[in-house]
Design a protein around this motif. Sequence first.
Motif, short mmCIF file in Angstrom:
data_model
loop_
_atom_site.label_atom_id
_atom_site.label_comp_id
_atom_site.label_asym_id
_atom_site.label_seq_id
_atom_site.Cartn_x
_atom_site.Cartn_y
_atom_site.Cartn_z
N TYR A 4 -2.32 5.46 -3.32
CA TYR A 4 -3.39 6.38 -2.93
C TYR A 4 -2.96 7.83 -3.09
CZ TYR A 4 -5.11 2.09 -0.79
OH TYR A 4 -5.54 0.80 -0.60
N ASP A 40 -8.67 0.42 3.67
CA ASP A 40 -8.36 -0.75 2.85
C ASP A 40 -7.45 -1.73 3.60
OD1 ASP A 40 -9.88 0.26 0.85
OD2 ASP A 40 -8.23 0.68 -0.54
N VAL A 50 -1.26 -7.66 -3.77
CA VAL A 50 -2.07 -6.44 -3.73
C VAL A 50 -1.13 -5.26 -3.87
CG1 VAL A 50 -3.61 -5.00 -2.35
CG2 VAL A 50 -3.81 -7.49 -2.23
N ARG A 51 -1.39 -4.42 -4.88
CA ARG A 51 -0.55 -3.24 -5.12
C ARG A 51 -1.45 -2.04 -5.37
NH1 ARG A 51 4.20 -5.39 -9.30
NH2 ARG A 51 4.70 -7.35 -8.18
N SER A 52 -1.51 -1.15 -4.41
CA SER A 52 -2.39 0.01 -4.53
C SER A 52 -1.65 1.28 -4.13
CB SER A 52 -3.63 -0.15 -3.63
OG SER A 52 -4.36 -1.31 -3.99
N ILE A 61 -5.71 4.52 -6.55
CA ILE A 61 -6.94 4.76 -5.81
C ILE A 61 -7.13 6.27 -5.70
CG2 ILE A 61 -8.20 4.32 -3.67
CD1 ILE A 61 -7.46 1.78 -5.20
N ILE A 86 0.38 -1.35 -10.64
CA ILE A 86 -0.10 -0.75 -9.39
C ILE A 86 -1.45 -0.09 -9.64
CG2 ILE A 86 0.39 0.98 -7.62
CD1 ILE A 86 3.37 0.61 -8.27
N ARG A 87 -2.41 -0.39 -8.78
CA ARG A 87 -3.76 0.14 -8.96
C ARG A 87 -3.88 1.52 -8.29
NH1 ARG A 87 -9.06 -0.92 -6.21
NH2 ARG A 87 -7.83 -2.00 -4.63
N LEU A 103 0.85 -1.18 0.00
CA LEU A 103 0.00 0.00 0.00
C LEU A 103 0.90 1.24 0.00
CD1 LEU A 103 -2.76 -1.08 2.57
CD2 LEU A 103 -2.59 -1.55 0.10
#
Length: 239
Positions: A40, A82, A36-38, A63, A60-61, A10
């Motif tokens: 922000y 999250d 999981v790669r997010s 957000i 990478i997503r 994260l």
Amino acid sequence: MTDEKRIALLIDAENAPASKIDVILAEVARYGTANVRSAYGNWKSPSMQPWEDTLHTYAIRPIQQFAYSSGKNASDMAMIIDAMDLLYTRSVDAFAFISSDADFTPLVMRVLTDGLKVYGFGERKTPAPFVNACSQFTYVEGLGQPSAESNGTESQPREPQKLRGDARLMLMLRSAVEAASGDDGWAHLSEVGSQIGNQASFDSRNYGYTKLSELVEATGMFQVKRQDLSVYVRDGRKA
């Protein structure tokens, strides 16, 4: 089939350097798979451009979080929510947080109470509470090539005199060696490393040394011997 740790990566993109994401991902890969790669942030902000250029490259997503009111960091809140969702669903085995913001310290402590490790990454300006709360915290300036801003000084090995003058470091090393040592005072270096990991957040690269053995030797306060591809250390005062 190997049992590889699932890690949630994260990223507080508003408080982390995009230029270091490649070496950070390589570091995370040492501990498991970042499934999981997010990242922000408010992606409409021009300051986020460096991160936008790396999102697709490293899967990478992004957000999106708008600044709903002045003085409130919506991105931090979204990242915390999250993280707690992932914690409750037990869909990951560890967390990796990229940020230089101490506001995430309570989140780290909460994750640790559930028995999951937290790997932290941030710049040297990161406040001590966040650094010390993580299972392991690594300064990004010590990863890969030195940044232009640091002029190479961040990854230079700390001088022996300064190492010996670091009371926290010396106490940590001596306590770990004592806990891992046998009747003769010698301790296997790998066990010393495990003891240090149980005590506090630690990475020898934060002191400019690639390996723990190099750091221990540099202090000049320990005896070091190599035998059958293993490294052993002993407190110099007990020699």
